[in-house]
Scaffold this active site. Structure first.
Site, PDB file in Angstrom:
ATOM      1  N   CYS A   1       0.605  -1.225  -0.007  1.00 47.79           N
ATOM      2  CA  CYS A   1      -0.043  -0.032   0.009  1.00 47.79           C
ATOM      3  C   CYS A   1       0.841   1.408   0.090  1.00 47.79           C
ATOM      4  CB  CYS A   1      -0.787  -0.015   1.275  1.00 47.79           C
ATOM      5  SG  CYS A   1      -2.042   1.634   1.428  1.00 47.79           S
TER       6      CYS A   1
ATOM      7  N   CYS B   1       0.213   3.247   3.486  1.00 45.96           N
ATOM      8  CA  CYS B   1       0.509   2.777   4.707  1.00 45.96           C
ATOM      9  C   CYS B   1       1.745   1.740   4.874  1.00 45.96           C
ATOM     10  CB  CYS B   1      -0.412   2.140   5.822  1.00 45.96           C
ATOM     11  SG  CYS B   1      -1.136   0.504   5.157  1.00 45.96           S
TER      12      CYS B   1
ATOM     13  N   CYS C   1      -7.328  -0.657   1.054  1.00 49.64           N
ATOM     14  CA  CYS C   1      -6.420  -1.298   1.851  1.00 49.64           C
ATOM     15  C   CYS C   1      -7.269  -1.484   3.289  1.00 49.64           C
ATOM     16  CB  CYS C   1      -5.266  -0.192   2.225  1.00 49.64           C
ATOM     17  SG  CYS C   1      -4.236  -0.691   3.434  1.00 49.64           S
TER      18      CYS C   1
ATOM     19  N   CYS D   1      -5.575   0.947   6.137  1.00 48.50           N
ATOM     20  CA  CYS D   1      -5.533   2.199   6.431  1.00 48.50           C
ATOM     21  C   CYS D   1      -6.721   3.057   5.618  1.00 48.50           C
ATOM     22  CB  CYS D   1      -4.076   3.068   5.983  1.00 48.50           C
ATOM     23  SG  CYS D   1      -4.028   2.995   4.303  1.00 48.50           S
TER      24      CYS D   1
ATOM     25  N   CYS E   1      -8.355  -4.348 -10.182  1.00 49.25           N
ATOM     26  CA  CYS E   1      -7.825  -3.302 -11.288  1.00 49.25           C
ATOM     27  C   CYS E   1      -7.261  -2.364 -10.058  1.00 49.25           C
ATOM     28  CB  CYS E   1      -8.880  -2.899 -11.985  1.00 49.25           C
ATOM     29  SG  CYS E   1      -8.512  -1.681 -13.219  1.00 49.25           S
TER      30      CYS E   1
END
Ligand SMILES: [Zn+2]
Length: 136
Positions: free
Chosen positions: A51, A54, A99, A102, A123
């Protein structure tokens, strides 16, 4: 490189100072980068995608495939790392992915397109993720 739980920003203003304007627009305002412009569209490098907000590990390069849709595509996520939310924007019903740690926007997930045996396409905006190449 992953942020500790207590280092995670609590407000959008805290995110804004940590991210570039384009990262903020996509990750925190559920924007979409233009197709074929992202840095990972055609990337084949082995590694793990984190991510960008985070630092949590989200996707393995083993699940990345060529969807020819203009965005990085994965047929699976690392278990428990990505959450799905129904998205009714733009007059369509789609499934948004974020995510799970976060709550930053990653992209959308589609099923039943027949690209791979798992029949699933995450995607993902390149700007939402960062590749950590595998070291040997
Ligand atoms: Zn995150």
């Amino acid at each position: 490189m992953s942020l500790d739980e207590n280092e995670l920003p609590r407000t959008e203003d805290e995110w804004r100072v940590r991210l570039t304007p384009e990262e903020f627009r996509v990750l925190r305002e559920a924007g979409t980068e233009r197709p074929w412009t992202g840095e990972y569209v055609d990337t084949k490098t082995p590694g793990v995608y984190h991510c960008r907000a985070c630092g949590w590990e989200l996707f393995s390069s083993d699940t990345k495939f060529d969807s020819h849709c203009g965005w990085p595509s994965f047929d699976d996520a690392i278990p428990g790392r990505v959450k799905e939310i129904q998205d009714r924007s733009l007059g369509m019903v789609r499934t948004e992915i974020r995510c799970a740690r976060c709550d930053s926007h990653l992209g959308h997930v589609f099923h039943g397109e027949g690209f791979t045996p798992k029949d699933t396409r995450h995607c993902v905006n390149s700007v939402s993720i960062r590749l950590e190449p595998q070291r040997d």
